[in-house]
Design a protein around this motif. Sequence first.
Motif, PDB file in Angstrom:
ATOM      1  N   ALA A  51     -27.899  -2.513  15.598  1.00 57.81           N
ATOM      2  CA  ALA A  51     -26.497  -2.509  15.170  1.00 57.81           C
ATOM      3  C   ALA A  51     -25.994  -3.929  14.904  1.00 57.81           C
ATOM      4  CB  ALA A  51     -25.638  -1.834  16.235  1.00 57.81           C
ATOM      5  N   GLN A  52     -26.409  -4.880  15.715  1.00 59.97           N
ATOM      6  CA  GLN A  52     -25.911  -6.247  15.614  1.00 59.97           C
ATOM      7  C   GLN A  52     -26.563  -7.032  14.469  1.00 59.97           C
ATOM      8  OE1 GLN A  52     -26.890  -7.385  19.603  1.00 59.97           O
ATOM      9  NE2 GLN A  52     -24.911  -6.767  20.446  1.00 59.97           N
ATOM     10  N   HIS A  93     -31.660   3.644   6.156  1.00 62.98           N
ATOM     11  CA  HIS A  93     -30.517   4.322   6.787  1.00 62.98           C
ATOM     12  C   HIS A  93     -30.403   3.885   8.251  1.00 62.98           C
ATOM     13  CE1 HIS A  93     -29.568   7.181   3.535  1.00 62.98           C
ATOM     14  NE2 HIS A  93     -30.859   7.198   3.315  1.00 62.98           N
ATOM     15  N   PRO A  94     -29.918   2.673   8.509  1.00 64.59           N
ATOM     16  CA  PRO A  94     -29.833   2.206   9.906  1.00 64.59           C
ATOM     17  C   PRO A  94     -28.917   3.073  10.762  1.00 64.59           C
ATOM     18  CG  PRO A  94     -28.720   0.683   8.383  1.00 64.59           C
ATOM     19  CD  PRO A  94     -29.499   1.633   7.545  1.00 64.59           C
ATOM     20  N   GLU A  95     -28.035   3.841  10.134  1.00 59.80           N
ATOM     21  CA  GLU A  95     -27.161   4.735  10.903  1.00 59.80           C
ATOM     22  C   GLU A  95     -27.939   5.839  11.596  1.00 59.80           C
ATOM     23  OE1 GLU A  95     -27.350   6.583   6.777  1.00 59.80           O
ATOM     24  OE2 GLU A  95     -27.279   4.561   7.635  1.00 59.80           O
ATOM     25  N   TRP A  96     -29.154   6.101  11.141  1.00 60.34           N
ATOM     26  CA  TRP A  96     -29.971   7.155  11.758  1.00 60.34           C
ATOM     27  C   TRP A  96     -30.471   6.763  13.133  1.00 60.34           C
ATOM     28  CZ3 TRP A  96     -33.145   8.741   6.786  1.00 60.34           C
ATOM     29  CH2 TRP A  96     -32.350   9.635   6.044  1.00 60.34           C
ATOM     30  N   VAL A  97     -30.425   5.473  13.489  1.00 58.68           N
ATOM     31  CA  VAL A  97     -30.819   5.062  14.828  1.00 58.68           C
ATOM     32  C   VAL A  97     -29.970   5.782  15.865  1.00 58.68           C
ATOM     33  CG1 VAL A  97     -30.915   3.129  16.464  1.00 58.68           C
ATOM     34  CG2 VAL A  97     -31.689   2.821  14.088  1.00 58.68           C
ATOM     35  N   ASP A  98     -28.652   5.775  15.682  1.00 55.55           N
ATOM     36  CA  ASP A  98     -27.771   6.455  16.634  1.00 55.55           C
ATOM     37  C   ASP A  98     -27.873   7.962  16.527  1.00 55.55           C
ATOM     38  OD1 ASP A  98     -26.768   4.189  17.881  1.00 55.55           O
ATOM     39  OD2 ASP A  98     -25.102   3.966  16.463  1.00 55.55           O
ATOM     40  N   GLU A  99     -28.222   8.476  15.363  1.00 57.48           N
ATOM     41  CA  GLU A  99     -28.368   9.927  15.206  1.00 57.48           C
ATOM     42  C   GLU A  99     -29.536  10.478  16.019  1.00 57.48           C
ATOM     43  OE1 GLU A  99     -26.479  12.071  13.766  1.00 57.48           O
ATOM     44  OE2 GLU A  99     -25.125  10.822  12.580  1.00 57.48           O
TER      45      GLU A  99
END
Length: 264
Positions: free
Chosen positions: A227-228, A256-262
């Motif tokens: 995220a950072q 798709h770095p947002e998939w890390v939290d998914e």
Amino acid sequence: MIRRTLYAAAAAGAVAVAAVAVPTATAGPAPGALEAPADYYQDAEGKTGGELKDALHTIISTDAEAISYDEVWDALKETDKDPDNSSNVILLYTGRSQSAGDNGGDSGQWNREHVWAKSHGDFGTSTGPGTDVHHLRPTDVQVNSVRGNKDFDEGGEEVEDAPGNFTDDDSFEPRDEVKGDVARMILYMDVRYEGDDSWPDLEANDEVDNGSAPNLGRVSVLKEWSAQDPPDAFEENRNDVIYEQVQHNRNPFVDHPEWVDEIY
């Protein structure tokens, strides 16, 4: 919290690699020029959690190709090429630009760093996870030795030969500019290798000192780092080159770095 150093990450690089014959004189594409086909991730759309992870595993495993450990040398000379000097590569932990031909095992040279340490699952350097270029990077020989097979976490003493990197008895903290890169490489390996072939089921966990188990941590810290330190042009171009010219698969967490939290 991410430490800020004076070392800047390099931006986009060039083309082609070992598994195919490519004219080395050809100029490289601009960052993003080799983006995944529009339908590459269609089977992952709308999914979350375990279903998303399963879908991505299938996507990045189907029709993926592999190269030998010897061919990794040539692959890294393209995937990690210095955009300001096509004769050099950028080393992961130091950020140093070094002659691509100065590779080997001697002090001051660069070698092939398994970011997911190969002893974590004991997969060695045979074709497969041991030669997967998505987690293999050029690194200074001595710094590679300092990192060894340690898990990733924050803290420790600054590495003498690589300012901005820190280490202690059981972990290694990379410099700020590649913290996200490291995280996304580890999570790619977690998704790519699920034990449904001849290779171990690699799993990121929230521990350090994992030894020879097919685990690597700490995933909570890796999530923070991703995220950072979001993907930059160098990392995006690297993903494109691997997809287009080497393995023909992609790191979904770069796209798709947002998939890390998914998933985690």
